[in-house]
Scaffold this motif. Structure first.
Motif, PDB file in Angstrom:
ATOM      1  N   ASP A 167       0.828  -1.215   0.000  1.00  0.00           N
ATOM      2  CA  ASP A 167       0.000   0.000   0.000  1.00  0.00           C
ATOM      3  C   ASP A 167       0.860   1.263   0.000  1.00  0.00           C
ATOM      4  OD1 ASP A 167      -2.407  -1.344  -0.126  1.00  0.00           O
ATOM      5  OD2 ASP A 167      -2.672  -1.397   2.063  1.00  0.00           O
ATOM      6  N   ASN A 168       1.946   1.241   0.767  1.00  0.00           N
ATOM      7  CA  ASN A 168       2.860   2.392   0.770  1.00  0.00           C
ATOM      8  C   ASN A 168       3.508   2.562  -0.607  1.00  0.00           C
ATOM      9  OD1 ASN A 168       2.301   2.884   3.430  1.00  0.00           O
ATOM     10  ND2 ASN A 168       4.215   2.075   4.232  1.00  0.00           N
ATOM     11  N   ALA A 169       3.845   1.451  -1.230  1.00  0.00           N
ATOM     12  CA  ALA A 169       4.441   1.504  -2.572  1.00  0.00           C
ATOM     13  C   ALA A 169       3.434   2.083  -3.570  1.00  0.00           C
ATOM     14  CB  ALA A 169       4.895   0.115  -3.013  1.00  0.00           C
ATOM     15  N   LYS A 170       2.167   1.667  -3.467  1.00  0.00           N
ATOM     16  CA  LYS A 170       1.119   2.186  -4.358  1.00  0.00           C
ATOM     17  C   LYS A 170       0.946   3.693  -4.165  1.00  0.00           C
ATOM     18  CE  LYS A 170      -1.755  -1.928  -4.621  1.00  0.00           C
ATOM     19  NZ  LYS A 170      -3.026  -2.524  -4.196  1.00  0.00           N
ATOM     20  N   THR A 171       0.979   4.136  -2.907  1.00  0.00           N
ATOM     21  CA  THR A 171       0.847   5.566  -2.611  1.00  0.00           C
ATOM     22  C   THR A 171       1.998   6.341  -3.231  1.00  0.00           C
ATOM     23  OG1 THR A 171      -0.316   5.087  -0.556  1.00  0.00           O
ATOM     24  CG2 THR A 171       0.690   7.270  -0.751  1.00  0.00           C
ATOM     25  N   GLN A 172       3.212   5.804  -3.098  1.00  0.00           N
ATOM     26  CA  GLN A 172       4.382   6.468  -3.670  1.00  0.00           C
ATOM     27  C   GLN A 172       4.300   6.493  -5.207  1.00  0.00           C
ATOM     28  OE1 GLN A 172       6.618   8.230  -1.966  1.00  0.00           O
ATOM     29  NE2 GLN A 172       7.411   8.881  -3.944  1.00  0.00           N
ATOM     30  N   LYS A 173       3.856   5.400  -5.795  1.00  0.00           N
ATOM     31  CA  LYS A 173       3.703   5.338  -7.255  1.00  0.00           C
ATOM     32  C   LYS A 173       2.709   6.410  -7.713  1.00  0.00           C
ATOM     33  CE  LYS A 173       1.044   2.300  -9.241  1.00  0.00           C
ATOM     34  NZ  LYS A 173      -0.032   2.731 -10.076  1.00  0.00           N
ATOM     35  N   TYR A 174       1.602   6.548  -6.984  1.00  0.00           N
ATOM     36  CA  TYR A 174       0.590   7.545  -7.321  1.00  0.00           C
ATOM     37  C   TYR A 174       1.185   8.959  -7.237  1.00  0.00           C
ATOM     38  CZ  TYR A 174      -3.538  10.484  -7.062  1.00  0.00           C
ATOM     39  OH  TYR A 174      -4.465  11.468  -7.290  1.00  0.00           O
ATOM     40  N   LYS A 175       1.925   9.235  -6.177  1.00  0.00           N
ATOM     41  CA  LYS A 175       2.542  10.560  -6.027  1.00  0.00           C
ATOM     42  C   LYS A 175       3.525  10.840  -7.168  1.00  0.00           C
ATOM     43  CE  LYS A 175       2.246  10.859  -0.982  1.00  0.00           C
ATOM     44  NZ  LYS A 175       3.013  10.832   0.279  1.00  0.00           N
ATOM     45  N   CYS A 176       4.305   9.825  -7.528  1.00  0.00           N
ATOM     46  CA  CYS A 176       5.264   9.974  -8.629  1.00  0.00           C
ATOM     47  C   CYS A 176       4.541  10.217  -9.947  1.00  0.00           C
ATOM     48  CB  CYS A 176       6.144   8.727  -8.746  1.00  0.00           C
ATOM     49  SG  CYS A 176       7.304   8.520  -7.380  1.00  0.00           S
ATOM     50  N   LEU A 177       3.456   9.505 -10.156  1.00  0.00           N
ATOM     51  CA  LEU A 177       2.681   9.652 -11.381  1.00  0.00           C
ATOM     52  C   LEU A 177       2.081  11.061 -11.469  1.00  0.00           C
ATOM     53  CD1 LEU A 177       1.923   7.996 -13.838  1.00  0.00           C
ATOM     54  CD2 LEU A 177      -0.089   7.193 -12.627  1.00  0.00           C
ATOM     55  N   MET A 178       1.581  11.571 -10.385  1.00  0.00           N
ATOM     56  CA  MET A 178       1.021  12.918 -10.379  1.00  0.00           C
ATOM     57  C   MET A 178       2.115  13.958 -10.641  1.00  0.00           C
ATOM     58  SD  MET A 178      -2.195  12.704 -10.118  1.00  0.00           S
ATOM     59  CE  MET A 178      -2.042  11.225 -11.078  1.00  0.00           C
ATOM     60  N   ARG A 179       3.297  13.730 -10.077  1.00  0.00           N
ATOM     61  CA  ARG A 179       4.416  14.640 -10.308  1.00  0.00           C
ATOM     62  C   ARG A 179       4.817  14.624 -11.789  1.00  0.00           C
ATOM     63  NH1 ARG A 179       9.692  13.528  -7.408  1.00  0.00           N
ATOM     64  NH2 ARG A 179      10.992  14.902  -8.619  1.00  0.00           N
ATOM     65  N   LEU A 180       4.873  13.425 -12.378  1.00  0.00           N
ATOM     66  CA  LEU A 180       5.201  13.290 -13.791  1.00  0.00           C
ATOM     67  C   LEU A 180       4.150  14.003 -14.649  1.00  0.00           C
ATOM     68  CD1 LEU A 180       6.910  12.083 -16.089  1.00  0.00           C
ATOM     69  CD2 LEU A 180       5.490  10.028 -15.925  1.00  0.00           C
ATOM     70  N   LYS A 181       2.905  13.819 -14.295  1.00  0.00           N
ATOM     71  CA  LYS A 181       1.806  14.456 -15.022  1.00  0.00           C
ATOM     72  C   LYS A 181       1.946  15.978 -14.976  1.00  0.00           C
ATOM     73  CE  LYS A 181      -3.223  14.059 -15.213  1.00  0.00           C
ATOM     74  NZ  LYS A 181      -4.391  13.468 -14.566  1.00  0.00           N
ATOM     75  N   ARG A 182       2.259  16.527 -13.805  1.00  0.00           N
ATOM     76  CA  ARG A 182       2.441  17.978 -13.690  1.00  0.00           C
ATOM     77  C   ARG A 182       3.610  18.454 -14.552  1.00  0.00           C
ATOM     78  NH1 ARG A 182       1.210  16.935  -8.386  1.00  0.00           N
ATOM     79  NH2 ARG A 182       3.375  16.983  -7.728  1.00  0.00           N
ATOM     80  N   LEU A 183       4.725  17.719 -14.525  1.00  0.00           N
ATOM     81  CA  LEU A 183       5.882  18.097 -15.342  1.00  0.00           C
ATOM     82  C   LEU A 183       5.530  18.069 -16.826  1.00  0.00           C
ATOM     83  CD1 LEU A 183       8.733  16.128 -13.530  1.00  0.00           C
ATOM     84  CD2 LEU A 183       8.567  18.609 -13.745  1.00  0.00           C
ATOM     85  N   PHE A 184       4.875  17.012 -17.260  1.00  0.00           N
ATOM     86  CA  PHE A 184       4.507  16.863 -18.670  1.00  0.00           C
ATOM     87  C   PHE A 184       3.578  17.985 -19.105  1.00  0.00           C
ATOM     88  CE2 PHE A 184       1.488  15.327 -21.868  1.00  0.00           C
ATOM     89  CZ  PHE A 184       2.354  14.996 -22.895  1.00  0.00           C
ATOM     90  N   PHE A 185       2.504  18.208 -18.344  1.00  0.00           N
ATOM     91  CA  PHE A 185       1.509  19.185 -18.780  1.00  0.00           C
ATOM     92  C   PHE A 185       1.982  20.628 -18.612  1.00  0.00           C
ATOM     93  CE2 PHE A 185      -1.415  15.545 -18.594  1.00  0.00           C
ATOM     94  CZ  PHE A 185      -1.927  15.669 -19.882  1.00  0.00           C
ATOM     95  N   SER A 186       2.959  20.876 -17.748  1.00  0.00           N
ATOM     96  CA  SER A 186       3.484  22.241 -17.645  1.00  0.00           C
ATOM     97  C   SER A 186       4.168  22.629 -18.964  1.00  0.00           C
ATOM     98  CB  SER A 186       4.465  22.369 -16.485  1.00  0.00           C
ATOM     99  OG  SER A 186       5.658  21.652 -16.745  1.00  0.00           O
ATOM    100  N   VAL A 187       4.828  21.690 -19.622  1.00  0.00           N
ATOM    101  CA  VAL A 187       5.459  21.960 -20.907  1.00  0.00           C
ATOM    102  C   VAL A 187       4.458  21.830 -22.047  1.00  0.00           C
ATOM    103  CG1 VAL A 187       7.258  21.192 -22.520  1.00  0.00           C
ATOM    104  CG2 VAL A 187       7.698  21.188 -20.060  1.00  0.00           C
ATOM    105  N   TYR A 188       3.612  20.808 -21.983  1.00  0.00           N
ATOM    106  CA  TYR A 188       2.645  20.520 -23.047  1.00  0.00           C
ATOM    107  C   TYR A 188       1.682  21.697 -23.256  1.00  0.00           C
ATOM    108  CZ  TYR A 188      -0.802  17.951 -25.795  1.00  0.00           C
ATOM    109  OH  TYR A 188      -1.656  17.522 -26.789  1.00  0.00           O
ATOM    110  N   LYS A 189       1.221  22.298 -22.166  1.00  0.00           N
ATOM    111  CA  LYS A 189       0.282  23.424 -22.269  1.00  0.00           C
ATOM    112  C   LYS A 189       0.949  24.662 -22.874  1.00  0.00           C
ATOM    113  CE  LYS A 189      -2.854  21.993 -18.635  1.00  0.00           C
ATOM    114  NZ  LYS A 189      -3.326  22.195 -17.277  1.00  0.00           N
ATOM    115  N   GLU A 190       2.257  24.821 -22.617  1.00  0.00           N
ATOM    116  CA  GLU A 190       2.977  25.966 -23.179  1.00  0.00           C
ATOM    117  C   GLU A 190       3.014  25.901 -24.697  1.00  0.00           C
ATOM    118  OE1 GLU A 190       6.853  26.110 -21.421  1.00  0.00           O
ATOM    119  OE2 GLU A 190       6.048  26.346 -19.404  1.00  0.00           O
ATOM    120  N   GLU A 191       3.047  24.674 -25.214  1.00  0.00           N
ATOM    121  CA  GLU A 191       3.119  24.514 -26.668  1.00  0.00           C
ATOM    122  C   GLU A 191       1.754  24.677 -27.262  1.00  0.00           C
ATOM    123  OE1 GLU A 191       5.175  21.014 -27.818  1.00  0.00           O
ATOM    124  OE2 GLU A 191       7.003  21.660 -26.891  1.00  0.00           O
TER     125      GLU A 191
END
Length: 191
Positions: free
Chosen positions: A167-191
């Protein structure tokens, strides 16, 4: 499939075989149409390797269109492949020279701008995702790669990263995925 039976295949049969992942029909597409693309590239300041690269990318465009059901041929398959290859080669030459480029054509061409626009947009999204993964940092990058690319179980990830439970691993995976999503869309929206 014999040599003579392959040579009598229609465009529709070739496309159906490509959609089904037939290596034999992929080889037939190379046998039939690569020489035409090679001729185009060699006559327009290219090499054998350039022609192979362009034809490979052309077949990727065709494969993507066939497998998504979005290919609407209003010309012969030969004309479509030539047109996509021509457009990709023009783009390559213009990137190389930064000045207007004119090609010596030997075949009819079709309008493939819309098909290539989707292909180029997907390529750009893949590049942005790769850049976002690079910026994500550790351990998030490895955790996401282990789960989504290497298909490790949550239990394996728990043990590898030393989490107390899955469960802790799943929580960490979710947090990492959300961080990746923010990084991706911060650049994607600029374009």
């Amino acid at each position: 499939m014999t040599e003579s039976s392959r040579s009598h295949l229609s465009d529709d049969q070739l496309l159906a075989g490509l959609a089904d992942g037939s290596d034999t029909l992929l080889e037939e597409l190379y046998r039939r149409y690569f020489p035409m693309v090679l001729h185009l590239i060699l006559n327009n300041n290219g090499t054998n390797d350039d022609a192979k690269d362009i034809y490979q990318e052309t077949l990727i465009v065709l494969y993507e269109k066939v497998t998504t059901g979005s290919l609407e041929l209003h010309c012969q398959l030969k004309t479509y492949l030539y047109s996509v290859s021509r457009r990709l080669w023009l783009k390559h030459l213009s990137a190389r020279s930064r000045s207007g480029v004119t090609l010596l054509d030997t075949e009819d061409i079709a309008n493939v701008d819309e098909d290539l626009a989707g292909h180029e947009a997907r390529d750009r999204q893949f590049d942005l995702m790769a850049d976002s993964l690079d910026r994500l940092g550790e351990p998030c990058r490895t955790l996401l790669e282990d789960f989504y690319i290497r298909h490790l179980s949550m239990q394996d990830i728990t043990e590898k990263f030393g989490y107390t439970n899955a469960d802790n691993a799943k929580t960490q995976k979710y947090k990492c995925l959300m961080r990746l999503k923010r990084l991706f869309f911060s650049v994607y929206k600029e374009e």
